[in-house]
Design a protein around this motif. Structure first.
Motif, short mmCIF file in Angstrom:
data_model
loop_
_atom_site.label_atom_id
_atom_site.label_comp_id
_atom_site.label_asym_id
_atom_site.label_seq_id
_atom_site.Cartn_x
_atom_site.Cartn_y
_atom_site.Cartn_z
N ALA A 650 6.85 -18.72 -2.80
CA ALA A 650 7.32 -19.43 -1.61
C ALA A 650 7.16 -20.93 -1.79
O ALA A 650 6.22 -21.40 -2.44
N LYS A 651 8.10 -21.70 -1.23
CA LYS A 651 7.98 -23.15 -1.28
C LYS A 651 6.76 -23.58 -0.48
O LYS A 651 6.55 -23.11 0.63
N PRO A 652 5.97 -24.51 -1.02
CA PRO A 652 4.77 -24.93 -0.29
C PRO A 652 5.14 -25.66 1.00
O PRO A 652 6.17 -26.33 1.08
N ARG A 653 4.28 -25.52 1.99
CA ARG A 653 4.43 -26.23 3.26
C ARG A 653 3.16 -27.04 3.52
O ARG A 653 2.06 -26.54 3.28
N THR A 654 3.34 -28.24 4.00
CA THR A 654 2.19 -29.07 4.36
C THR A 654 1.82 -28.77 5.81
O THR A 654 2.61 -29.02 6.73
N THR A 655 0.63 -28.23 6.01
CA THR A 655 0.14 -27.88 7.35
C THR A 655 -1.32 -28.29 7.45
O THR A 655 -1.97 -28.59 6.45
N ARG A 656 -1.86 -28.27 8.67
CA ARG A 656 -3.24 -28.70 8.90
C ARG A 656 -4.10 -27.58 9.49
O ARG A 656 -5.30 -27.78 9.70
#
Length: 669
Positions: A650-656
């Motif tokens: 999966a394409k990485p996602r920037t999350t917190r």
């Protein structure tokens, strides 16, 4: 009021409540150590804005590291139940004024109604004062906004205009949200601004932060060699002794997603840290009835994660039965109406305790609400958890009363949510609550094939009943021809599956074998007609998108002066004439994101040669897993398919969320 209008109104109310709760917090909680350079400048700018001061650009002071402290039990103000209000159409004279400005600037006049809805009262004056606000309208590109600004401002239009930099910052963050990110790291954002011709990207970022167009955050990084996270036993000591400097990352994001992600972390931390024993007798009764491991885990914890494929849904179903037999108020929600139907079939009793996420959030489904506005239940089970975006997850979690249990269940190998965030994956990675992996495999050749794909292997599977058929093609034209042949002739003849019971899945909407081309060919064969109402005729299979990220399958019934009448899974729907183009598509062929959460007796997955770059393991896993009895693969990508399964995650996602939850829940001793 339609379900879509009710859902959007409920989301607006919930966002307002989240913002009020955020304002009640006594101040920002920083994590990590000292920053320097641009990161320190930007973070100082944010803090100056939060304190009511206008930041001064030439010099900033470094922010001091804040000591880590356990998150306090959040105050829980009364939560109003969503009471949807019908949206008010903008006045005709306001739309006309906006239309004149758009025409003057060379923009399509058809955008007037949308621009008025987005920019509000006085939208014409807003556009004259800041033409780059046109970027807030979905589909407008930066080069188009630049052309609009040149037409209105003339010689005063410059690449270094602060208004342009701010608008592009917001636009980039919106584009990132469409790709699934809830925030972007500052270096990536400033680089993207520079690529779009902003001469001083850092100054543009500072201006956007100063005006409140975006927010900045610093999050501690979990890196080798960094100080370990505090345990429950040492967290209190660190408050008095301070903590070592730790590496941090600085991010920027839009307020709506930042508030949702922080609210979600707060709500989940409340569930994890403070489970109530008000219903302990009932839970003991559920456990004492020879219950499964899942029932025991949920009885003892406020939040539990459960992973598994389609067959594993029987385990949450058994949990619902056990909870209700013990007198507990349990309710389960799924991503789609089809998923709710399949889950309800697994229950031994009344199926009225099953609904959809959208239905519960809009108030059209669910257990009702108590006097404080919380959901009136003891246990909420969310199936299809990977499809939860951060805003929907926050609204669900915040709606749970104290003492309630939350079970998030789903298949982590599926595509992530269409909206921003990767809630389920972040929670699995955080390891802040019990996780149970089902050992129930999906049956038959299709189950074996999909399980192998999830493990990164595309092997040959024995299919004596022709459950799996590979149809090689040379080009996109042949792919479209063979797809129509399969749906209209081959699959019905071999398996008795009617064309409307077969879904066609392809990687994208465009291209010679995308959904548009496939739907045009399938309509011509299965339901030919003149398309008198926006290209649609009675009997057409369609997909209705009442809100971003939602796709509801349906069928056209008729068209009238009030709009296009559809019969969808949730009941009849009328789509206004001006919304048909943006909310309704033909639905014989769909993308994998549109198909996730539902299953069909047969699926035809179309892989034309130009789709190779779009393939990934989660995409193939999701698409192939939509078939219940038969799968045909129209195969034109050669070795790109096994390579995608083996090598493209999966394409990485920037999350917190993972970082925020870590601050809420110290590691157990």
């Amino acid at each position: 009021m339609s379900e879509a209008e009710a859902e959007l109104a409920a989301q607006r109310l919930e966002r307002e409540r989240i913002e009020r709760r955020k304002a009640e917090k006594k101040g920002p909680v920083a994590s990590g150590g000292k920053l320097s350079g641009t990161a320190a400048d930007l973070l100082a700018a944010v803090r100056a804005v939060e304190s009511g001061e206008k930041p001064v650009r030439p010099a900033f002071t470094e922010p001091a590291p804040a000591p880590r402290r356990p998150a306090p039990e959040p105050e829980r103000p009364p939560r109003p139940a969503p009471v949807p209000a019908a949206p008010v159409a903008p006045p005709a004279e306001t739309v006309d004024a906006v239309r004149r400005v758009l025409t003057e600037g060379g923009a399509p006049p058809a955008l007037a109604a949308q621009a008025t809805s987005v920019l509000g009262e006085g939208a014409d004056a807003v556009l004259r004062e800041d033409p780059w606000q046109l970027l807030r309208i979905i589909g407008v590109r930066p080069d188009q906004a630049d052309g609009f600004a040149r037409a209105l401002l003339g010689a005063d239009c410059r690449p270094d205009d602060e208004r342009r930099g701010r608008a592009l910052t917001v636009w980039l963050l919106e584009q990132a949200a469409l790709a699934g990110h809830t925030a972007l790291e500052l270096p990536a954002l400033t680089a993207a601004l520079a690529q779009r011709g902003v001469p001083d990207a850092e100054a543009a970022m500072q201006a956007a932060l100063a005006e409140g167009d975006a927010l900045a955050f610093q999050d501690a990084l979990e890196e080798p060699g960094a100080p370990a996270r505090p345990t429950a036993a040492t967290a209190q000591n660190e408050e008095s002794e301070g903590e070592d400097e730790r590496p941090v990352r600085v991010l920027a994001g839009l307020e709506r997603y930042a508030l949702a992600e922080e609210s979600l972390a707060d709500a989940l931390g409340r569930l994890i840290n403070a489970p109530s024993d008000e219903t302990s007798d009932a839970w003991e009764k559920a456990v004492s009835s020879g219950a499964s491991e899942l029932v025991r885990a949920v009885a003892g914890h406020g939040l539990v994660l459960h992973t598994g494929g389609e067959a594993a849904r029987a385990e949450p179903a058994a949990l619902v039965d056990a909870a209700r037999a013990a007198g507990l108020r349990a309710f389960a929600v799924c991503h789609t109406s089809d998923g709710a139907r399949r889950f309800a079939a697994l229950l031994s009793g009344d199926a009225s305790c099953v609904g959809t996420v959208a239905g519960v959030l809009s108030g059209t489904e669910g257990p009702g609400r108590d006097q404080e506005g919380a959901l009136d239940l003891d246990l909420l089970i969310v199936l299809d958890a990977p499809q939860l975006d951060v805003e929907s997850a926050a609204m669900l979690a915040e709606s749970l009363p104290d003492g309630a249990r939350l079970l998030l269940s789903g298949d982590p190998a599926l595509l992530w949510s269409a909206g921003p965030g990767r809630v389920f994956a972040d929670l699995l990675a955080a390891r802040a609550c019990p996780q149970l992996a089902s050992r129930v495999p999906d049956p038959g050749p299709l189950g074996e094939l999909v399980s192998g794909i999830g493990a990164g292997e595309l092997g040959q599977v024995e299919a004596p009943g022709k459950e799996i058929v590979i149809v090689p093609v040379r080009d996109a034209g042949e792919a479209v021809h063979r797809t129509v042949q399969l749906v209209a002739d081959s699959v019905p003849r071999a398996f008795g599956v009617r064309p409307e019971q077969t879904v066609v899945i392809t990687p994208g909407h465009g291209g010679a074998a995308g959904t548009r081309a496939l739907n045009a060919a399938l309509k011509e064969r299965l339901n030919p007609g003149p398309g008198r109402f926006g290209g649609f005729d009675p009997g057409d299979v369609v997909v209705h998108s009442p809100a971003p990220g939602r796709s509801v399958p349906g069928r056209v019934v008729r068209a009238g002066a009030e709009g296009l009448h559809l019969e969808c899974a949730g009941g009849p729907v009328v789509v206004a004439k001006e919304l048909v183009e943006s909310r309704v598509r033909h639905g014989w062929a769909v993308t994998a994101h549109q198909a996730v959460g539902a299953r069909w007796p047969a699926a035809v997955v179309v892989l034309p040669g130009d789709a190779a770059q779009a393939l990934s393991r989660p995409w193939v896993y999701t698409a192939f897993g939509r078939a219940e009895r038969h799968l045909s693969v129209v195969h034109g990508v050669e070795q790109a398919l096994p390579r995608a399964v083996a090598e493209v995650p999966a394409k990485p996602r920037t999350t917190r969320l993972r970082t925020l939850l870590t601050a809420q829940v110290p590691v157990a001793d």
